[in-house]
Design a protein around this motif. Structure first.
Motif: not given
Length: 541
Positions: A217-229
């Motif tokens: 199973r391939i689980k979607p990637e996290l958004p890049l760190i810039s949108s995870m303040r």
């Protein structure tokens, strides 16, 4: 690696698998309250491994501390995990063995018995292996095999560019449990918390896993760190102080204390073989590049987006390296340090305070460069700059490489940098095949690139044979058109091996020989600007 182990080939990869980026259930600001107690963890001790290196015998075996696992170690330690790093390549740097059946390649690194001793002594609960380059895939899977022998109950994971593009192929290895698909710092932490029962599996993103029934199973990637303040603890909103920080400032400095730093200073095989300092530090100031070069994987891996660290954050890292480890030079490892020209200007001004020489051996994009930036670089201690030109033929740049570079403007900036007293190194790639309906590069056009390098005034240059690395458009096109042999071993996927063959135009061996000749002829004519810190074999280039 045991000599009789089957070596991975291009054909073993299958089709590229890209995971969609998903909406995170957990953000950086959530972590202090979502991480479990150290005393209640089943999986607490983490061993991070940098694999051996399999290199062409004419390669300079450069050796710098692996920043990727250094960042992961720092994040895990922040949340009270016990971490150990073993750089198998660096610790066994002087141990080189030929690959069985292919005397053109050498494997550098610790013997398996020495790796096993470390594993047994540390007895990790979890093992993670860096899998950045496809030509190291055999060494990665060998480490997974050793982990299964020594600590069979320990979950294993890999991450990096190769793992990200072919997670299903990687997970065919029964000794592997998880593949991280993008930025590993938060994904690794969340995966550990899932193993320890603190977070649910549906809260872990950016990972490929094998179910109990063997289904991947391939689980979607996290958004890049810039949108995870990170968020303020009281209001849940971003604080004004945090909103002023660089997007990557959430990540602590690499865990240098887990590297044998003196080993790297002793080896002196830095990214640039000609340095003015003997204790050289490496750092990133940003992640990503906005260009779309067909031979490169950066655009896909970092999501076609540039993210920066704040100027203060970068300078503080340089000062820490200077004060704690005695570095006397630093190298910028960014894909393109001047992509954001305003940020670069502030950064270069701040580098004056460090009082150290520095260089950009990974390359700098000339379409995001001007005279003011070069002035600031020289004033702040930059003694060397590498310009990634790729081709001296505008057609090749436009139709085959897709690099937004104006060669007339480029020539001016090269001469301007030389006028400031900087050593200017050039990167060139030869042997681009037909792509997107455009004719492939001709031998005459490759010769024109060499002549451009001569006329532009470079003080040195590197010429590489085009290599279809995993994750690049170049590989996709070569496979589609049958320009690469599916049985070609992945370890031969290097910039000094011509593995692309275009019937009726040229063969790969011809291109590799031409690139080697260009390197010898061009650099033999020029007096070295600096004395190498390490005496390389005269056949290495």
């Amino acid at each position: 690696m045991s000599n009789n182990q089957n070596l991975l080939t291009i054909g073993s990869l299958g089709s590229t698998e890209f995971a969609l980026r998903g909406k995170p259930a957990i953000r950086w600001g959530d972590m202090p309250r979502r991480v479990g107690k150290k005393s209640e963890r089943r999986y607490q001790k983490v061993l991070l491994l940098n694999p051996s290196a399999t290199l062409y015998r004419h390669d300079l075996p450069r050796c710098t501390y692996p920043l990727g696992i250094g960042y992961i170690a720092a994040v895990l330690e922040k949340y009270d995990y016990e971490v150990k790093i073993l750089d198998v390549f660096a610790e066994g740097y002087h141990n080189s063995q030929p690959i069985e059946g292919d005397s053109q390649f050498l494997r550098y690194g610790l013997a398996d018995d020495d790796v096993v001793k470390v594993m047994r002594a540390f007895a990790p609960d979890v093992v993670g292996v860096s899998s950045i380059f496809s030509n190291q895939a055999d060494n990665v899977h060998n480490l997974l095999r050793l982990a299964d022998l020594v600590v069979p109950e320990a979950p294993t994971a890999i991450g990096g560019a190769h793992a990200r593009y072919f997670p299903k192929a990687c997970l065919e290895d029964p000794n592997l449990d998880a593949v991280f698909l993008g930025e590993g710092e938060m994904t690794f932490l969340l995966w550990l918390e899932f193993l320890n029962g603190t977070v649910r599996e549906d809260e872990v993103h950016g990972v490929a896993l094998r179910d109990h029934d063997g289904k991947i199973r391939i689980k979607p990637e996290l958004p890049l760190i810039s949108s995870m303040r990170p968020e303020g603890p009281e209001t849940g909103k971003s604080s004004p102080m945090l909103s002023m920080a660089g997007e990557l400032d959430h990540i602590p400095f690499p865990a240098w204390h887990h590297f044998n730093m003196e080993k790297y200073f002793e080896i002196k095989a830095y990214q640039s073989p000609y340095t003015v300092g003997s204790r050289v530090g490496q750092l990133y100031t940003s992640r990503g590049c906005t260009a779309h070069c067909t031979f490169c994987t950066t655009t896909h891996f970092w999501g076609q987006k540039l993210r920066r660290r704040s100027v203060d954050n970068v300078v503080n890292e340089v000062l820490r390296l200077r004060d704690e480890y005695g570095i006397d030079e630093f190298h910028i490892q960014d894909d393109n340090i001047t992509n954001d020209m305003d940020h670069a200007r502030e950064l270069f001004r701040a580098f004056r305070d460090a009082g150290l020489p520095w260089a950009t051996p990974q390359g700098t994009a000339l379409w995001r460069m001007d005279e003011e930036l070069l002035d600031l670089m020289a004033e702040s201690g930059a003694y060397q700059v590498t310009f990634a030109i790729e081709s001296g033929v505008q057609r090749v740049l436009k139709d085959l490489i897709k690099k937004p570079l104006n060669l007339k403007r480029t020539s001016h900036l090269i001469k301007y940098a030389r006028g400031l007293g900087m050593h200017v190194h050039g990167f060139f790639i030869v042997g681009m095949p037909p792509m997107f309906g455009n004719n492939g590069e001709t031998i005459d056009e490759m010769q024109a690139s060499y002549e451009y390098a001569e006329e532009a005034g470079f003080s040195s240059a590197s010429f590489f044979a085009a290599s279809p690395i995993v994750g690049s458009e170049l590989l996709t096109e070569c496979i589609r058109q049958g320009f690469v042999d599916p049985q070609e071993s992945l370890y031969r996927m290097t910039y000094k091996q011509g593995i692309i063959n275009v019937p009726g135009l040229w063969g790969g061996e011809e291109i590799a020989e031409l690139a080697a000749k260009f390197n010898r002829d061009f650099n033999a004519k020029r007096e070295r600007a600096y004395t190498p810190q390490k005496q390389w074999n005269e056949e290495q280039y």
